[in-house]
Design an enzyme around this catalytic site. Sequence first.
Site, PDB file in Angstrom:
ATOM      1  N   HIS A   1      21.270 -23.014 -19.938  1.00  0.00           N
ATOM      2  CA  HIS A   1      21.324 -21.668 -19.817  1.00  0.00           C
ATOM      3  C   HIS A   1      22.749 -20.979 -19.315  1.00  0.00           C
ATOM      4  O   HIS A   1      22.936 -21.216 -18.330  1.00  0.00           O
ATOM      5  CB  HIS A   1      20.325 -20.865 -19.022  1.00  0.00           C
ATOM      6  CG  HIS A   1      18.931 -21.404 -19.619  1.00  0.00           C
ATOM      7  ND1 HIS A   1      17.961 -20.513 -20.395  1.00  0.00           N
ATOM      8  CD2 HIS A   1      18.220 -22.452 -19.471  1.00  0.00           C
ATOM      9  CE1 HIS A   1      16.822 -21.154 -20.793  1.00  0.00           C
ATOM     10  NE2 HIS A   1      16.949 -22.600 -20.063  1.00  0.00           N
TER      11      HIS A   1
ATOM     12  N   ARG B   1      24.475 -17.925 -19.739  1.00  0.00           N
ATOM     13  CA  ARG B   1      23.793 -16.414 -19.095  1.00  0.00           C
ATOM     14  C   ARG B   1      24.702 -15.541 -19.691  1.00  0.00           C
ATOM     15  O   ARG B   1      24.821 -14.169 -19.249  1.00  0.00           O
ATOM     16  CB  ARG B   1      24.053 -16.448 -17.744  1.00  0.00           C
ATOM     17  CG  ARG B   1      23.272 -17.537 -16.581  1.00  0.00           C
ATOM     18  CD  ARG B   1      21.824 -17.345 -16.945  1.00  0.00           C
ATOM     19  NE  ARG B   1      20.775 -18.029 -16.123  1.00  0.00           N
ATOM     20  CZ  ARG B   1      19.740 -18.207 -16.165  1.00  0.00           C
ATOM     21  NH1 ARG B   1      19.277 -17.938 -17.541  1.00  0.00           N
ATOM     22  NH2 ARG B   1      19.218 -18.783 -15.367  1.00  0.00           N
TER      23      ARG B   1
ATOM     24  N   ASN C   1      17.964 -16.688 -23.823  1.00  0.00           N
ATOM     25  CA  ASN C   1      17.447 -15.814 -22.994  1.00  0.00           C
ATOM     26  C   ASN C   1      18.397 -14.981 -22.325  1.00  0.00           C
ATOM     27  O   ASN C   1      18.176 -15.083 -20.907  1.00  0.00           O
ATOM     28  CB  ASN C   1      16.287 -16.366 -22.020  1.00  0.00           C
ATOM     29  CG  ASN C   1      16.866 -17.399 -21.514  1.00  0.00           C
ATOM     30  OD1 ASN C   1      17.667 -18.365 -21.963  1.00  0.00           O
ATOM     31  ND2 ASN C   1      15.912 -17.642 -20.318  1.00  0.00           N
TER      32      ASN C   1
ATOM     33  N   LYS D   1      14.319 -21.203 -30.665  1.00  0.00           N
ATOM     34  CA  LYS D   1      13.651 -21.607 -29.530  1.00  0.00           C
ATOM     35  C   LYS D   1      12.446 -20.554 -29.445  1.00  0.00           C
ATOM     36  O   LYS D   1      12.586 -19.402 -29.641  1.00  0.00           O
ATOM     37  CB  LYS D   1      14.693 -21.146 -28.515  1.00  0.00           C
ATOM     38  CG  LYS D   1      14.036 -20.925 -27.066  1.00  0.00           C
ATOM     39  CD  LYS D   1      13.511 -22.430 -26.661  1.00  0.00           C
ATOM     40  CE  LYS D   1      12.957 -22.267 -25.080  1.00  0.00           C
ATOM     41  NZ  LYS D   1      13.607 -22.242 -23.913  1.00  0.00           N
TER      42      LYS D   1
ATOM     43  N   HIS E   1       9.006 -23.976 -25.556  1.00  0.00           N
ATOM     44  CA  HIS E   1       8.808 -24.060 -24.049  1.00  0.00           C
ATOM     45  C   HIS E   1       7.191 -24.050 -23.910  1.00  0.00           C
ATOM     46  O   HIS E   1       6.772 -23.031 -24.357  1.00  0.00           O
ATOM     47  CB  HIS E   1       9.520 -22.980 -23.350  1.00  0.00           C
ATOM     48  CG  HIS E   1       9.134 -22.837 -21.747  1.00  0.00           C
ATOM     49  ND1 HIS E   1      10.065 -22.531 -20.806  1.00  0.00           N
ATOM     50  CD2 HIS E   1       8.076 -22.923 -21.480  1.00  0.00           C
ATOM     51  CE1 HIS E   1       9.419 -22.714 -19.536  1.00  0.00           C
ATOM     52  NE2 HIS E   1       8.308 -22.628 -19.821  1.00  0.00           N
TER      53      HIS E   1
ATOM     54  N   HIS F   1      11.699 -29.915 -22.083  1.00  0.00           N
ATOM     55  CA  HIS F   1      11.398 -30.024 -20.616  1.00  0.00           C
ATOM     56  C   HIS F   1       9.726 -30.466 -20.294  1.00  0.00           C
ATOM     57  O   HIS F   1       9.113 -29.907 -19.471  1.00  0.00           O
ATOM     58  CB  HIS F   1      11.646 -28.886 -19.838  1.00  0.00           C
ATOM     59  CG  HIS F   1      11.460 -27.364 -20.176  1.00  0.00           C
ATOM     60  ND1 HIS F   1      10.247 -27.205 -20.737  1.00  0.00           N
ATOM     61  CD2 HIS F   1      12.126 -26.411 -20.162  1.00  0.00           C
ATOM     62  CE1 HIS F   1      10.406 -25.936 -21.135  1.00  0.00           C
ATOM     63  NE2 HIS F   1      11.463 -25.516 -20.586  1.00  0.00           N
TER      64      HIS F   1
ATOM     65  N   ASP G   1      18.338 -28.205 -18.710  1.00  0.00           N
ATOM     66  CA  ASP G   1      17.792 -27.030 -18.572  1.00  0.00           C
ATOM     67  C   ASP G   1      18.607 -26.108 -17.429  1.00  0.00           C
ATOM     68  O   ASP G   1      17.944 -25.354 -16.745  1.00  0.00           O
ATOM     69  CB  ASP G   1      16.411 -27.077 -18.235  1.00  0.00           C
ATOM     70  CG  ASP G   1      15.624 -25.666 -18.428  1.00  0.00           C
ATOM     71  OD1 ASP G   1      16.384 -24.734 -18.811  1.00  0.00           O
ATOM     72  OD2 ASP G   1      14.427 -25.356 -17.931  1.00  0.00           O
TER      73      ASP G   1
ATOM     74  N   HIS H   1      21.080 -19.438 -11.058  1.00  0.00           N
ATOM     75  CA  HIS H   1      20.730 -18.001 -10.605  1.00  0.00           C
ATOM     76  C   HIS H   1      21.417 -17.901  -9.228  1.00  0.00           C
ATOM     77  O   HIS H   1      21.776 -18.883  -8.651  1.00  0.00           O
ATOM     78  CB  HIS H   1      19.209 -17.921 -10.220  1.00  0.00           C
ATOM     79  CG  HIS H   1      18.241 -17.976 -11.429  1.00  0.00           C
ATOM     80  ND1 HIS H   1      18.160 -16.950 -12.346  1.00  0.00           N
ATOM     81  CD2 HIS H   1      17.578 -19.093 -11.749  1.00  0.00           C
ATOM     82  CE1 HIS H   1      17.423 -17.256 -13.053  1.00  0.00           C
ATOM     83  NE2 HIS H   1      16.912 -18.311 -13.037  1.00  0.00           N
TER      84      HIS H   1
ATOM     85  N   GLY I   1      14.718 -21.661 -12.025  1.00  0.00           N
ATOM     86  CA  GLY I   1      15.750 -22.381 -12.803  1.00  0.00           C
ATOM     87  C   GLY I   1      16.801 -22.741 -11.480  1.00  0.00           C
ATOM     88  O   GLY I   1      16.747 -22.120 -10.249  1.00  0.00           O
TER      89      GLY I   1
END
Length: 450
Positions: A67, A69, A99, A151, A183, A241, A315, A319, A334
């Site tokens: 990810h 971002r 996402n 996904k 997921h 995952h 994964d 953050h 995460g």
Amino acid sequence: MRPILIKNAKIVNEGTIYNGHVFCRNGLIEKIIKNKEVPEGICETSPIIVNASGKLLLPGVIDDQVHFREPGLTHKGDIGTESAAAVAGGITSFMEMPNTKPPCVTNKLLDEKFRIASEKSLANYSFYLGATNDNLDELLRADQSKVCGIKVFMGSSTGNMLVDNKESLEKIFSSVSLPVAVHCEDEETIKRNTAAYREKYGEDIPVKMHAAIRSEEACFISSSYAVELAKKHGTRLHILHMSTAKETGLLEESDSPTKKSITAEVCIHHLWFDESDYERLGTRIKWNPSVKTPHDREALRKAVISGKIDIIATDHAPHTEEEKNRKYFESPSGGPLVQHSLVAMLELVKEGVFSAEMVVEKMCHAPALLFNIEKRGFIREGYFADLVIVDPGRSWEVTRENILYRCGWSPFEGKTFSTAVTHTIVNGNLVYVNGETDYKYRGKQLKFNR
Ligand code: DOR
């Protein structure tokens, strides 16, 4: 681009380790010289010589779940910062999740991500198109040679991308021919567990309860359902995952992901940490799915070895520290991993958990095979020169000063790894050398032979 001659390496590739030299020109691996001297006149012009004596040469790592971002959440990281961290960790190609903000659920938004990556990414890239309850037409229009997969969040996580309509799931599983990456965590079970723990602890739930809230049962119910749907419809399913021993019972053993239609991935955090680490690391190891028991971790390691689990990935989900430092419910799940995934797995090699050949199989070869990536993932003549050199005798500590993630922290801070990435070569370019990154380099879009 100057040719590169890597000399005297211990080459780990396709199940074997041998001494050799690798000559790269025009972005490709031109010649592999095994167990003998470099022939005279291999190159008319003077190549860059990389002395890899005492070091391991591996294919560049392909991470099938990150990810980064961008767009919309770039205060956490962006394609430039996180791909630079990935390259420093030996990752030469990545597949990025939808996402973002807005969620990447149309081909138009997907094209925008490809455009941003072409301008900013230091590694090679592809992107997943995200499923929703009602975007089947977009999924069916996706360009198979360009898009790594679809996904499906069959459990909610960061971003509101839950696909919970059974009819929509049936349609996706029955009509999509791209790999469907899922997921799996059952929403109803999580909601029930959350209510029970909230009643007991109020808003300030101890982080270690994350494993009981996002429980084994939640994972198993959802993964079983995904497998049931895939078997019913013949879907090319990839379960992301995996985090529990119980779920590994759903998988078949195989020595290659090309031999089965249901494949699985495990992530670094589920292979490395267990629930005893919540005490020390708190929300820094709060992930979805959660880090669980030592028994689960052991079973996941075994499933990698037996061939039930095909791929090891990260994964990577940065953050900010401020976000992570909030109380249980407000702290997002995460954590960042791409800079440390390969060295962490090579640490497990030193501990005797995996062989170096197995790490290369799961982090380099298998993603290339599973997704049918063109000419990457192996050290083969004619393939792209995506390579990583590691020094198995160089110890280094993960500190604030050497972390490259925009978020600036790592769950491995204070950890001393006994192996270091010294060089990362992307498409025949030395993009990372001993702590120095060539920030001007731009990777290529991955191509899929489908
Ligand atoms: O822990 C997680 N964080 N799991 C996911 O599935 C999403 C990720 C994120 O994007 O933060």
